[in-house]
Design a protein around this motif. Structure first.
Motif, PDB file in Angstrom:
ATOM      1  N   ASN A 170       0.977  -1.368   0.155  1.00  0.00           N
ATOM      2  CA  ASN A 170      -0.119   0.025   0.006  1.00  0.00           C
ATOM      3  C   ASN A 170       1.017   1.207   0.061  1.00  0.00           C
ATOM      4  OD1 ASN A 170      -2.570  -1.102  -0.200  1.00  0.00           O
ATOM      5  ND2 ASN A 170      -2.693  -1.342   2.209  1.00  0.00           N
TER       6      ASN A 170
ATOM      7  N   PHE B 252      -6.797  -3.736   1.253  1.00  0.00           N
ATOM      8  CA  PHE B 252      -6.057  -2.534   0.302  1.00  0.00           C
ATOM      9  C   PHE B 252      -7.259  -1.319   0.082  1.00  0.00           C
ATOM     10  CE2 PHE B 252      -4.489  -6.714  -0.537  1.00  0.00           C
ATOM     11  CZ  PHE B 252      -3.072  -6.566  -0.404  1.00  0.00           C
TER      12      PHE B 252
ATOM     13  N   VAL C  51      -6.272   2.625   0.684  1.00  0.00           N
ATOM     14  CA  VAL C  51      -6.065   3.134  -0.378  1.00  0.00           C
ATOM     15  C   VAL C  51      -7.301   4.484  -0.823  1.00  0.00           C
ATOM     16  CG1 VAL C  51      -6.116   3.034  -3.168  1.00  0.00           C
ATOM     17  CG2 VAL C  51      -4.924   1.549  -1.657  1.00  0.00           C
TER      18      VAL C  51
ATOM     19  N   VAL D 214      -0.785   6.791   1.363  1.00  0.00           N
ATOM     20  CA  VAL D 214      -1.469   5.480   0.562  1.00  0.00           C
ATOM     21  C   VAL D 214      -2.787   5.990  -0.196  1.00  0.00           C
ATOM     22  CG1 VAL D 214      -2.513   3.335   1.026  1.00  0.00           C
ATOM     23  CG2 VAL D 214      -0.423   3.777   2.378  1.00  0.00           C
TER      24      VAL D 214
END
Ligand code: GBH
Length: 466
Positions: free
Chosen positions: A204, A257, A261, A291
């Motif tokens: 990430n 994730f 993100v 990130v």
């Protein structure tokens, strides 16, 4: 007449991006040429017992030497886009320092050839081929690897940014982190769940740092993306226990994730589920802000859905090398019903529809691209040499229909990339599984267009299904 008002056609939106996809280690070969040094996949595939039949990517589909022929194939297909990956160990053999121009020249030739054929290049910076030297220094569980990746992203964008307008930082960090460092079925073959969680965070971070470097380097109109293999999950039943199993897999498979993100946060339930493995202190102040740097689209790779249920207490022993930290021993994977591909993966296009409409709801305003979809089947040649793969055509038809349905229901899907252009090195399965719409005879490197390629060319040409 295909255009008669009575014909039932599934037309895709104007400007829809029709592509095929490949990855460097799976097709290029030329493992020791022009300054390239080993990646973790060279090391892994050369170690006995890791890859079926002892296969390696040393030669693969010899794409490195057959660039013109392969670009001609793409041109024949009529695709608007081509997704490929850049091999980090060609550009920066040790993972550090200045770029090797001979390595970059290959991608310059590829990109120039694509543009001359009116095909838009879509470059992925990392499709699993970490320079071995960086693994020796600790690999993805080591924070510095993320910094190294951002530097590599910058120098690659400096070299190709004038000609490549769509960039993907990472391909499937879930596989790279959890198959690579937890279950060990992929390179580098480690089986340390805590290290895999660190790797996931550093992926990430690498994505965020690379996004920043790309923004600073690329022309303003460029598109930056990330490709995830999101798991399309179904509970076996609606019981609370089965729903909790889905939640656990969603946490360590998807939200690990998606949350950092797109929302700049860690999933609280994941932190709790994995508390016996790590305190997550490797996530430092400011990381989640890095990130979550805005990106322009999300790539989704989809092959089949995953059915999960609660583990039966005392029923099955906790898996030793599970790719699911925080869920091992609590979750049972249930084979989905119905037909299977040669990978033994279920054929189920609804899973793709469900994923795309979930993202429509959860990430409003984020354009989506199906950056991989396809199937392995044992194709067969008739006496004339023609290669038939009717199951693949049916698989693709079903999945494109699901994409069309998702678009009709408001999912902002901008493109579809078929995996894969060529039969290639299928990771731990070596050359035993064929995903290509173009057959490769690995003894002679002869390419033969399969029926599915002709079918796909028609779909692309008409902009939809008939
Ligand atoms: C992609 O990986 C890769 O990007 C591509 O290089 C590869 O050739 C292609 O697909 C075909 O395999 O691991 O227990 O969740 C897809 C990897 C395979 C990951 C199926 C999830 C499901 C079983 N995915 N896998 S599990």
């Amino acid at each position: 007449d295909a255009r008669s008002p009575l014909a039932t056609e599934l037309r895709f939106p104007h400007g829809f991006r029709w592509g095929t996809a490949t990855a460097a280690y799976q097709i290029e070969g030329a493992a020791t040429e022009d300054g390239r040094t080993p990646s973790i996949w060279d090391t892994f595939s050369r170690a006995p017992g890791r890859v079926r039949n002892g296969d390696t990517g040393d030669i693969a589909a010899d794409h490195y030497h057959r660039l013109d022929e392969d670009i001609a194939l793409l041109k024949e297909l009529g695709v608007t886009d081509y997704r490929f990956s850049v091999a980090w160990p060609r550009v920066q053999p040790t993972g550090r320092g200045p770029a090797v121009q001979r390595g970059l020249d290959f991608y310059r030739r590829l990109v120039d050839g694509l543009l001359a054929a009116d095909i838009r290049p879509v470059a992925t910076l990392y499709h699993w081929d970490l320079p071995q030297e960086l693994e020796d220094a600790g690999g993805w569980p080591q924070r510095e690897t993320a910094q190294r990746f951002a530097e590599y992203a910058r120098i690659t964008a400096e070299a190709l940014g004038d000609r490549v307008s769509t960039w993907t930082t990472l391909n499937e960090p879930w596989c790279a982190a959890f198959l690579g460092y937890a279950s060990g079925v992929h390179a580098p073959g480690r089986t340390d769940p805590a290290a895999a969680l660190r790797a996931a965070h550093h992926f990430n971070l690498a994505h965020g740092l690379a996004t920043r470097a790309l923004r600073e380097t690329l022309p303003a109109k460029s598109e930056i993306s990330l490709t995830l293999n999101l798991h399309s999950l179904r509970p076996l039943t609606d019981s609370a226990a089965d729903l909790d199993a889905v939640r656990r897999i969603d946490a360590v498979g998807n939200r690990i994730f998606l949350d950092p993100v797109f929302h700049g946060r860690l999933p609280a339930d994941l932190v709790e589920d994995t508390a016996s493995l790590t305190d997550w202190s490797f996530v430092r102040d400011g990381d989640l802000e890095t990130v979550s740097a805005p990106i322009d689209s999300l790539g989704i790779n989809y092959y089949s859905p995953t059915v999960v249920a609660a583990a039966v207490p005392g029923g099955s022993p906790e898996e030793e090398a599970s790719p699911w930290p925080g869920a091992a021993g609590r979750v049972r994977f249930v084979p989905a019903p119905g037909p299977r591909t040669a990978m033994d993966w279920p054929v189920d296009a609804d899973g793709l529809y469900e994923l795309l409409t979930r993202l429509r709801d959860e990430l409003p305003g984020t354009p989506l691209m199906v950056t991989e979809n396809g199937a392995a089947y044992d194709d067969y040649a008739d006496p004339s040499g023609a290669v038939h793969d009717p199951e693949r055509v049916e698989y693709l038809r079903g999945h494109l229909t699901a994409v069309h349905r998702a678009i009709g229901d408001g999912a902002p899907v901008r493109g579809y990339f078929l995996w894969s252009l060529l039969d290639n090195f299928e990771w731990a399965y070596g050359y035993s599984k064929r995903f290509g719409i173009v057959h490769v005879d690995f003894a002679t490197q002869r390419r033969t267009v399969k029926d599915s390629a002709r079918w796909y060319a028609e779909v692309v040409g008409r902009g939809g299904l008939d």
